[in-house]
Motif scaffolding. Structure first.
Motif, PDB file in Angstrom:
ATOM      1  N   HIS A  54       0.462  -1.407  -0.232  1.00  0.00           N
ATOM      2  CA  HIS A  54      -0.160   0.118   0.165  1.00  0.00           C
ATOM      3  C   HIS A  54       1.132   1.608   0.230  1.00  0.00           C
ATOM      4  O   HIS A  54       0.151   2.275   0.327  1.00  0.00           O
ATOM      5  CB  HIS A  54      -1.135   0.377   0.843  1.00  0.00           C
ATOM      6  N   LEU A  55       2.061   0.998  -0.647  1.00  0.00           N
ATOM      7  CA  LEU A  55       3.194   2.167   0.075  1.00  0.00           C
ATOM      8  C   LEU A  55       2.269   4.107  -1.227  1.00  0.00           C
ATOM      9  O   LEU A  55       2.611   4.567  -0.583  1.00  0.00           O
ATOM     10  CB  LEU A  55       4.606   1.872  -0.477  1.00  0.00           C
ATOM     11  N   ALA A 109       4.026   6.962  12.508  1.00  0.00           N
ATOM     12  CA  ALA A 109       5.353   5.923  11.729  1.00  0.00           C
ATOM     13  C   ALA A 109       6.055   5.817  12.690  1.00  0.00           C
ATOM     14  O   ALA A 109       6.635   4.725  12.898  1.00  0.00           O
ATOM     15  CB  ALA A 109       5.814   7.044  10.801  1.00  0.00           C
ATOM     16  N   LEU A 110       6.588   6.808  14.183  1.00  0.00           N
ATOM     17  CA  LEU A 110       8.019   5.557  15.086  1.00  0.00           C
ATOM     18  C   LEU A 110       7.706   4.339  15.664  1.00  0.00           C
ATOM     19  O   LEU A 110       7.365   3.397  15.232  1.00  0.00           O
ATOM     20  CB  LEU A 110       7.752   7.115  16.021  1.00  0.00           C
ATOM     21  N   VAL A 111       5.878   4.497  16.280  1.00  0.00           N
ATOM     22  CA  VAL A 111       5.401   3.694  16.406  1.00  0.00           C
ATOM     23  C   VAL A 111       5.327   2.596  15.760  1.00  0.00           C
ATOM     24  O   VAL A 111       5.381   1.460  15.426  1.00  0.00           O
ATOM     25  CB  VAL A 111       3.964   3.344  16.997  1.00  0.00           C
ATOM     26  N   GLN A 112       5.083   2.238  13.925  1.00  0.00           N
ATOM     27  CA  GLN A 112       4.588   1.577  12.994  1.00  0.00           C
ATOM     28  C   GLN A 112       5.178   1.203  12.396  1.00  0.00           C
ATOM     29  O   GLN A 112       5.950   0.326  12.316  1.00  0.00           O
ATOM     30  CB  GLN A 112       3.923   1.829  11.815  1.00  0.00           C
ATOM     31  N   PHE A 151      -4.614   5.346  18.067  1.00  0.00           N
ATOM     32  CA  PHE A 151      -3.343   4.105  16.942  1.00  0.00           C
ATOM     33  C   PHE A 151      -4.120   3.431  16.616  1.00  0.00           C
ATOM     34  O   PHE A 151      -4.642   2.557  17.308  1.00  0.00           O
ATOM     35  CB  PHE A 151      -2.613   3.655  17.561  1.00  0.00           C
ATOM     36  N   ARG A 152      -4.214   3.168  14.998  1.00  0.00           N
ATOM     37  CA  ARG A 152      -4.711   2.091  14.364  1.00  0.00           C
ATOM     38  C   ARG A 152      -3.206   1.862  13.197  1.00  0.00           C
ATOM     39  O   ARG A 152      -2.759   2.497  13.053  1.00  0.00           O
ATOM     40  CB  ARG A 152      -5.792   1.441  13.640  1.00  0.00           C
ATOM     41  N   MET A 153      -2.839  -0.017  13.312  1.00  0.00           N
ATOM     42  CA  MET A 153      -2.073   0.002  12.092  1.00  0.00           C
ATOM     43  C   MET A 153      -2.365  -0.170  10.631  1.00  0.00           C
ATOM     44  O   MET A 153      -3.621   0.051  10.357  1.00  0.00           O
ATOM     45  CB  MET A 153      -1.306  -1.629  12.688  1.00  0.00           C
ATOM     46  N   PRO A 154      -1.547   0.561   9.788  1.00  0.00           N
ATOM     47  CA  PRO A 154      -2.243   0.746   8.759  1.00  0.00           C
ATOM     48  C   PRO A 154      -3.000  -0.200   7.981  1.00  0.00           C
ATOM     49  O   PRO A 154      -3.147  -1.610   8.391  1.00  0.00           O
ATOM     50  CB  PRO A 154      -0.665   0.819   7.777  1.00  0.00           C
ATOM     51  N   LEU A 155      -3.769  -0.076   7.151  1.00  0.00           N
ATOM     52  CA  LEU A 155      -4.824  -0.597   7.014  1.00  0.00           C
ATOM     53  C   LEU A 155      -6.021  -1.615   7.362  1.00  0.00           C
ATOM     54  O   LEU A 155      -6.672  -2.054   7.405  1.00  0.00           O
ATOM     55  CB  LEU A 155      -4.543  -1.986   5.969  1.00  0.00           C
ATOM     56  N   SER A 156      -5.990  -1.078   9.083  1.00  0.00           N
ATOM     57  CA  SER A 156      -7.157  -1.293  10.057  1.00  0.00           C
ATOM     58  C   SER A 156      -8.120  -1.648   9.798  1.00  0.00           C
ATOM     59  O   SER A 156      -9.109  -2.287  10.126  1.00  0.00           O
ATOM     60  CB  SER A 156      -6.729  -1.752  11.211  1.00  0.00           C
ATOM     61  N   ASP A 157      -8.267  -0.008   9.099  1.00  0.00           N
ATOM     62  CA  ASP A 157      -9.789   0.423   9.136  1.00  0.00           C
ATOM     63  C   ASP A 157     -10.765   0.013   8.230  1.00  0.00           C
ATOM     64  O   ASP A 157     -11.165   0.678   7.456  1.00  0.00           O
ATOM     65  CB  ASP A 157      -9.604   1.675   9.057  1.00  0.00           C
ATOM     66  N   THR A 158      -9.794  -0.504   6.393  1.00  0.00           N
ATOM     67  CA  THR A 158     -10.168  -0.871   5.479  1.00  0.00           C
ATOM     68  C   THR A 158     -10.281  -2.014   4.881  1.00  0.00           C
ATOM     69  O   THR A 158     -10.888  -2.392   3.764  1.00  0.00           O
ATOM     70  CB  THR A 158      -9.116   0.414   3.882  1.00  0.00           C
TER      71      THR A 158
END
Length: 280
Positions: A63-64, A151-154, A218-225
């Motif tokens: 998903h970059l 981004a630090l956390v991710q 906080f949610r990791m990338p794509l967690s909502d889609t």
């Protein structure tokens, strides 16, 4: 809140960008075509759970374009911003294009591994990736430090997962790939940590509440889609001990190192992050 009014002094950002690029010379980069002997990739040596983990992280990495577009949208390098903001954003762009190139290398390498190892046929995989790739991605923040704190956390969570997965797989090609990607994510984390630290030193308590808001939501990338994201994430967590809140401990270290004279608001933020980690 006006993002343009909250950006770091450009000399602070230049210090972070120069430090990252000095630690990441192009001569040390790796590429998909020559870094591995893809003919040795063998998914038969993976468990079903490990195969599922590879498929999952491929979707996340691929998903970059969406991730990169967020930085272009909130830190534009065009005539929609004033000259000083353009100069700041142009310096940040030196980092984001290198970061994007490295993340795109991860996406290509994972896709190549799936094809070479027998996990997925290449045309079918392209179609699968497009389903998620066409979905929008956004980070609806209104303070620039939030993009770097997120981004630090991710990046740290991703690094740690790659290391955990590498430690349980018995397939040399995948283990080597995970090692390379983890090292890249570690450097990306270091840049984000440097920038967040600089915000705390320059802005003091003004940066505290925005960072707190990142962790609170906080949610990791794509967690909502991504359809079935949480069920799939729990499944891969069982495969390789995945918990993104492990990265909160590293955020706490950044907070502790950032300032010499701690304030009540700073201490409250540290306690809040610790509580979020404990509850998780």
């Amino acid at each position: 809140m006006d993002i343009e009014a909250q950006i770091l002094p450009v000399e602070e950002l230049v210090g972070a960008v120069d430090g990252f690029l000095a630690a990441s010379p192009a001569a040390r980069a790796w590429d998909v075509e020559t870094a591995f002997d893809w003919s040795r990739a063998d998914a038969d040596r993976l468990t079903e759970g490990q195969r599922s983990a590879v498929r999952f992280v491929t979707l996340i990495e691929d998903h970059l374009p969406g991730y990169f577009e967020v930085y272009h949208r909130y830190f534009p390098v065009d005539d929609t911003v004033d000259r000083a903001t353009f100069v700041h954003n142009r310096e940040l762009y030196h980092f984001t294009v290198r970061w994007a190139w490295e993340e795109d290398t991860h996406a290509r390498a994972l896709s190549r591994y799936q094809d070479a190892s027998g996990i997925a046929e290449r045309d079918r995989l392209r179609a699968e990736l497009a389903v998620e790739g066409q979905k929008p991605f956004d980070l609806p923040y209104d303070h620039p430090v939030q993009f770097f704190a997120y981004a630090l956390v991710q990046e740290k969570a991703t690094q740690m997962y790659y290391q955990h997965l590498r430690d349980v797989v018995d397939e040399p090609v995948l283990a080597g790939l995970l090692t390379r990607m983890a090292k890249d994510e570690a450097r990306h984390f270091s840049f984000m940590a440097d920038v967040v630290g600089r915000y705390l030193r320059v802005s003091g308590d003004a940066a505290v509440e925005p960072i707190r808001d990142v962790i609170a939501n906080f949610r990791m990338p794509l967690s909502d889609t991504m359809r079935g994201y949480w069920r799939w994430a729990l499944r891969i967590a069982d495969v390789a001990s995945y918990d993104h809140t492990e990265a909160y401990e590293h955020l706490i270290k950044v907070l502790d190192r950032a300032v010499d004279a701690r304030t009540d608001r700073h201490d409250e933020l540290v306690r809040f992050v610790q509580e979020c980690r404990t509850m998780a």
